[in-house]
Design a protein around this motif. Sequence first.
Motif, short mmCIF file in Angstrom:
data_model
loop_
_atom_site.label_atom_id
_atom_site.label_comp_id
_atom_site.label_asym_id
_atom_site.label_seq_id
_atom_site.Cartn_x
_atom_site.Cartn_y
_atom_site.Cartn_z
N GLU A 166 0.83 -1.20 0.00
CA GLU A 166 0.00 0.00 0.00
C GLU A 166 0.87 1.25 0.00
OE1 GLU A 166 -2.50 2.19 3.38
OE2 GLU A 166 -3.55 0.41 2.64
N ILE A 167 0.44 2.25 -0.77
CA ILE A 167 1.03 3.58 -0.74
C ILE A 167 -0.06 4.53 -0.25
CG2 ILE A 167 2.06 5.46 -2.06
CD1 ILE A 167 2.76 3.37 -4.19
N GLU A 168 0.26 5.35 0.73
CA GLU A 168 -0.68 6.37 1.17
C GLU A 168 -0.12 7.74 0.83
OE1 GLU A 168 -2.88 7.73 5.30
OE2 GLU A 168 -2.78 5.61 4.77
N LEU A 169 -0.93 8.56 0.18
CA LEU A 169 -0.49 9.87 -0.28
C LEU A 169 -0.84 10.94 0.75
CD1 LEU A 169 -1.23 7.99 -2.91
CD2 LEU A 169 -0.67 10.06 -4.14
N GLN A 170 -0.61 12.20 0.39
CA GLN A 170 -0.89 13.33 1.27
C GLN A 170 -2.02 14.16 0.71
OE1 GLN A 170 0.32 13.85 4.21
NE2 GLN A 170 2.55 13.66 4.35
N PRO A 171 -2.77 14.89 1.58
CA PRO A 171 -3.92 15.66 1.10
C PRO A 171 -3.53 16.84 0.22
CG PRO A 171 -3.53 16.05 3.44
CD PRO A 171 -2.63 14.93 3.04
N VAL A 172 -4.22 16.94 -0.91
CA VAL A 172 -4.09 18.05 -1.86
C VAL A 172 -5.49 18.31 -2.42
CG1 VAL A 172 -1.68 17.63 -2.50
CG2 VAL A 172 -3.50 16.44 -3.71
N PRO A 173 -5.72 19.45 -3.09
CA PRO A 173 -7.02 19.65 -3.74
C PRO A 173 -7.37 18.48 -4.65
CG PRO A 173 -5.80 21.70 -3.70
CD PRO A 173 -4.86 20.64 -3.18
N VAL A 174 -8.68 18.18 -4.75
CA VAL A 174 -9.10 16.94 -5.41
C VAL A 174 -8.59 16.81 -6.84
CG1 VAL A 174 -11.11 16.40 -4.01
CG2 VAL A 174 -11.35 18.00 -5.90
N GLU A 175 -8.45 17.94 -7.56
CA GLU A 175 -7.96 17.86 -8.93
C GLU A 175 -6.57 17.24 -8.96
OE1 GLU A 175 -9.11 22.28 -8.56
OE2 GLU A 175 -8.89 20.62 -7.15
N GLN A 176 -5.70 17.67 -8.03
CA GLN A 176 -4.35 17.13 -7.96
C GLN A 176 -4.36 15.70 -7.42
OE1 GLN A 176 -1.59 19.88 -5.97
NE2 GLN A 176 -3.03 21.53 -6.41
N ALA A 177 -5.24 15.42 -6.47
CA ALA A 177 -5.30 14.08 -5.89
C ALA A 177 -5.59 13.03 -6.96
CB ALA A 177 -6.37 14.03 -4.80
N ALA A 178 -6.47 13.35 -7.90
CA ALA A 178 -6.79 12.41 -8.97
C ALA A 178 -5.56 12.17 -9.85
CB ALA A 178 -7.95 12.93 -9.81
N ASP A 179 -4.88 13.24 -10.25
CA ASP A 179 -3.67 13.09 -11.06
C ASP A 179 -2.63 12.25 -10.33
OD1 ASP A 179 -4.70 14.65 -13.11
OD2 ASP A 179 -3.72 16.49 -12.45
N HIS A 180 -2.47 12.49 -9.04
CA HIS A 180 -1.44 11.78 -8.28
C HIS A 180 -1.70 10.29 -8.23
CE1 HIS A 180 -0.26 15.70 -5.94
NE2 HIS A 180 0.13 15.70 -7.20
N LEU A 181 -2.95 9.89 -8.14
CA LEU A 181 -3.26 8.46 -8.11
C LEU A 181 -2.94 7.80 -9.45
CD1 LEU A 181 -6.54 8.47 -6.02
CD2 LEU A 181 -4.44 7.23 -5.46
N VAL A 182 -3.24 8.49 -10.55
CA VAL A 182 -2.93 7.94 -11.87
C VAL A 182 -1.41 7.81 -12.03
CG1 VAL A 182 -3.02 8.39 -14.35
CG2 VAL A 182 -5.04 8.77 -12.94
N LEU A 183 -0.66 8.83 -11.59
CA LEU A 183 0.80 8.76 -11.67
C LEU A 183 1.34 7.63 -10.80
CD1 LEU A 183 1.74 12.56 -11.58
CD2 LEU A 183 1.95 11.02 -13.53
#
Length: 490
Positions: free
Chosen positions: A220-237
Amino acid sequence: MPIDAFEPHPIVRLLGKPSADFTGGDLVRAVEQLGLHQVNLRYVGGDGRLKTLAFPINSRDHLLGVLIRGERVDGSSVFSGTDPDASDVYLVPRHRTAFVNPFGERPSLDVLCSFYAEDGKPLPYAREQIVRRAAEVLTEETGMTLEAFGELEYYLVDEPARIYPVEEERGYQESSPFSKGQRVREQVLGHLSAMGVPLKYAHGEVGNILEEDRQLVQHEIELQPVPVEQAADHLVLAKWVVREVAAAHGLEATFAPSVSSAGAGNGLHIHSRLVRDGVSTIVGDEGIDDTGRRLVAGYLMAAGALTAFGNTVPTSYLRFADGDESPGDICWGEKDRTGLVRVPLAWNGDVLPGMVAHANPGSTEAVPEPAPHPQTVELRVGDGSADVHLLLAGMAVAAKRGLTDAGSLKLAERLSTADHDDFEQLPTSCAGSADALEAERELFEADGVFPPELVDAVLERLRAADKAAGDFTKDDDARELLVRRYWHVG
């Protein structure tokens, strides 16, 4: 603002400015000074996957033109249902997303892009434009920004280990040499950090599955909170990087919601919080506040429809049936892992100094206060098949509903696991998910967020997948074939 000495992003270090301030000219300078030879324009297609358009660098003017103007592409090959007679669309780079590609044959600069129509307006059915519009509407209506991040689970598939063999269902935060795939995890962390994707941590997850000719080890990788537009991009990356690193090690990575009847599938839990002027609005002195409860209620009201974006393949519903912690009830609780929405254990400012002092006798060091407050609300519906841009856009729509609906606080009270045990159920199939979305489509289409044509396409795809799957629950061989069909999703 000086750049932090620990900053992992090489372009940020080079330019001495945050990525949010990057310009096309800045990126030309970065290409020159970092010795890069190619530019890759990247975008998310209609299937939710990352695509690539590669440009050799012919001259400085050519480079600047690519980085500022972008390019035209065939929209009918990117988005299903687009008319081939009028399908040309513009692809425009978002400079703040630029990063140095850690893979490939040639040192390259990669930039994520947005789609625009012939008239220069945002392309309404492009994934990044949908989530951006959803976020804008929420902020316009409430004055708050929805921030989010994902817990991305995946399996690495390999031959059974001859030494220090893995133990089934014993992988949670296991260490090497018992943990398998630690090098992959660490390389993924390094690449994503250097690409500007903020991460919390990575670890081994519970799912260790042993079969006759292979082992599947969950991470599992857990990311950090960002505005939802960036959060979606980060998951794809993050998905792209996991697959690239795994392949370089001769391993297969899968985000499939169900990988075997013998163990857990891959979830994609999304944490979120509401922020105004840099301050969290979902938490008070007594923990989760009324704004937080309204956010929870919004997710619960739209829960069935959100499965259309978060659980997109028939094997998603195998995961619901097989998993001990996979939600089925539309309810919520604090620290309760059985609910659809969970409020995780908060960092308690009253007890934290005492714990730190006990762990570090004699220390007088102050305990730092993070801002915004780290408390989140965790939506546990999604899995590895999720169309993450649509899911996060749907969450923003649901959040707005919860914040503006007069009955949301009463709903949150009624659906709390603390006081009740009889709840409505999530859909149990792709067709049921489609029905739930169709019943709520006006909510998602309001304010021009989800185009009706896109909702139609989602409904058609879900129902077709359900029909093609048939009844696979009574036959182990049919089930296995279905799992393999949806082995590489998202």
